[in-house]
Design an enzyme around this catalytic site. Sequence first.
Site, PDB file in Angstrom:
ATOM      1  N   GLU A 122     -35.540  61.819 102.548  1.00  0.00           N
ATOM      2  CA  GLU A 122     -36.209  60.744 103.295  1.00  0.00           C
ATOM      3  C   GLU A 122     -36.153  59.403 102.562  1.00  0.00           C
ATOM      4  O   GLU A 122     -37.170  58.750 102.342  1.00  0.00           O
ATOM      5  CB  GLU A 122     -37.645  61.162 103.633  1.00  0.00           C
ATOM      6  CG  GLU A 122     -37.654  62.431 104.491  1.00  0.00           C
ATOM      7  CD  GLU A 122     -39.035  63.035 104.714  1.00  0.00           C
ATOM      8  OE1 GLU A 122     -40.028  62.416 104.333  1.00  0.00           O
ATOM      9  OE2 GLU A 122     -39.097  64.142 105.268  1.00  0.00           O
ATOM     10  N   ASN A 130     -31.003  64.185 102.479  1.00  0.00           N
ATOM     11  CA  ASN A 130     -31.696  64.807 103.612  1.00  0.00           C
ATOM     12  C   ASN A 130     -32.617  63.813 104.298  1.00  0.00           C
ATOM     13  O   ASN A 130     -33.247  62.971 103.641  1.00  0.00           O
ATOM     14  CB  ASN A 130     -32.546  65.961 103.036  1.00  0.00           C
ATOM     15  CG  ASN A 130     -32.955  66.993 104.047  1.00  0.00           C
ATOM     16  OD1 ASN A 130     -32.111  67.508 104.771  1.00  0.00           O
ATOM     17  ND2 ASN A 130     -34.239  67.314 104.094  1.00  0.00           N
ATOM     18  N   HIS A 178     -36.907  68.710 113.033  1.00  0.00           N
ATOM     19  CA  HIS A 178     -38.191  69.189 113.555  1.00  0.00           C
ATOM     20  C   HIS A 178     -38.318  68.646 114.976  1.00  0.00           C
ATOM     21  O   HIS A 178     -38.116  67.458 115.210  1.00  0.00           O
ATOM     22  CB  HIS A 178     -39.354  68.661 112.719  1.00  0.00           C
ATOM     23  CG  HIS A 178     -39.315  69.145 111.302  1.00  0.00           C
ATOM     24  ND1 HIS A 178     -39.638  70.450 110.959  1.00  0.00           N
ATOM     25  CD2 HIS A 178     -38.971  68.533 110.146  1.00  0.00           C
ATOM     26  CE1 HIS A 178     -39.490  70.598 109.647  1.00  0.00           C
ATOM     27  NE2 HIS A 178     -39.085  69.447 109.134  1.00  0.00           N
ATOM     28  N   GLU A 196     -34.015  72.019 108.429  1.00  0.00           N
ATOM     29  CA  GLU A 196     -35.444  72.331 108.600  1.00  0.00           C
ATOM     30  C   GLU A 196     -35.815  72.524 110.071  1.00  0.00           C
ATOM     31  O   GLU A 196     -36.795  71.951 110.540  1.00  0.00           O
ATOM     32  CB  GLU A 196     -36.315  71.184 108.045  1.00  0.00           C
ATOM     33  CG  GLU A 196     -36.109  70.889 106.588  1.00  0.00           C
ATOM     34  CD  GLU A 196     -37.103  69.858 106.045  1.00  0.00           C
ATOM     35  OE1 GLU A 196     -38.107  69.553 106.705  1.00  0.00           O
ATOM     36  OE2 GLU A 196     -36.854  69.354 104.935  1.00  0.00           O
ATOM     37  N   ASP A 238     -37.514  73.576 113.352  1.00  0.00           N
ATOM     38  CA  ASP A 238     -38.607  74.292 114.015  1.00  0.00           C
ATOM     39  C   ASP A 238     -38.992  73.508 115.251  1.00  0.00           C
ATOM     40  O   ASP A 238     -38.529  72.385 115.466  1.00  0.00           O
ATOM     41  CB  ASP A 238     -39.813  74.568 113.092  1.00  0.00           C
ATOM     42  CG  ASP A 238     -40.474  73.331 112.528  1.00  0.00           C
ATOM     43  OD1 ASP A 238     -40.215  72.220 113.032  1.00  0.00           O
ATOM     44  OD2 ASP A 238     -41.257  73.466 111.569  1.00  0.00           O
TER      45      ASP A 238
END
Length: 377
Positions: free
Chosen positions: A185, A227, A263, A294, A296
Amino acid sequence: MMRPQFRWSHERRRVLTALVLAALALVVVQVVACTSRSGSGASKAPPPSTLTGPAAIPLRQLAARRHLEIGTAVDDVALTSEADYRTVLADQFSLIQPENAMKWDATESQPGHFDFSGGDRVVAVARQHGQAVMGGPLVWYFQDPPWVDGGNFSRDQAIAALWDHIHGLVGHYRGVVRSWIVVNEALDDGGGSYRDNVWLRSIGPDYIAIAFRFAHEADPAAKLYLNDFDVQMPGPKTDRMIQMALGLKAQGVPILGLGSQFHVFRGITSIDFSKVSLQMRQVADAGLDYAVTEWDMGVALPATPSDLARQGRLAEDLLRACVTAPRCPAFIVWGFTDRHSWIPSQTPGYGAATPYDEQLRPKPAWAGLAAALRAPG
Ligand code: G3I
């Protein structure tokens, strides 16, 4: 605008297939678990590899056929205390990433005093089950100990702190942790500028190149990633991230690729996967990997069957994009069971975000992942 009829039929078939697969998996898991309980007195469900039918083939086996790692974030505490958690983890996933245990606050809460206990637990399990490990993030603006966050460092002091941390951590896992999220980030929400953090303030934007160089020194064989979130589709933040990565490569910085968190939050009702595929191709054309790091999808609780079916379709479409992309080496879910997911505590009212429910029964998202790995092409 109405959707064309053929599209609707196709989606309906997929929903039905996902539901049937998930229901089948659920029934088989329950039957075998009951048999096991009444037979031997053991309360632990047997590994899913003993199942028959479509649920029998674990995700990791399906993924291996596609030359892809299927991974998950892991809770290192659950790893030691929950046998059923360990069983599903070992059976289904070929790559694991500690959800928190290799972050700065967990590993170096005081300068120079390292605690590798959580990370070592994860690595031991991975070794036992032949799983790859992705570590990190090595540098992030969050989950830093107070001495880092509040550090009023000079440039030299900050570089020395980065050297100590990265060499300490990556050096400890040299040859063992195969890939690292080096910087997480680094861009602000819109991607227009660098996100504020202690390293940007004390070193400047070259903290990113420095972090990658230190990680490479500490383990020259490790695969190194940058990332971020909101970089799944073409757009200003994604463009900036690719430019940043290419700028690093041009300076000889050893970066292998980009990690896209992915996400899916409330408010996102549909995703144009042709754009995701386009993005994956553009990243590959730029000479970089694009890993889904990541995934979800939190839904409003209580989750309805249609929410879970939608989640299953999304999981399938996204993994399918990765499977068919030129350079998508890994697809990682951010926790594999709703029993341990960051969503409910950080987004109250939302949850059910992962491929297994709290009792470790596979959900339509599991079936969607399996279907994507099985699909031809
Ligand atoms: O370590 C303390 C522990 O000492 C204390 O007893 C406990 C009490 O609640 O809290 C523990 O810290 C929590 C930590 O997770 C470990 O459980 C933090 O409060 C909590 O904020 C932290 O949440 C993590 C979050 O990152 C922090 O932003 C989530 O588990 C983790 O899933 C999440 O992961 C991030 C990725 O690293 C980067 N991308 C976004 C993703 C979701 O935020």
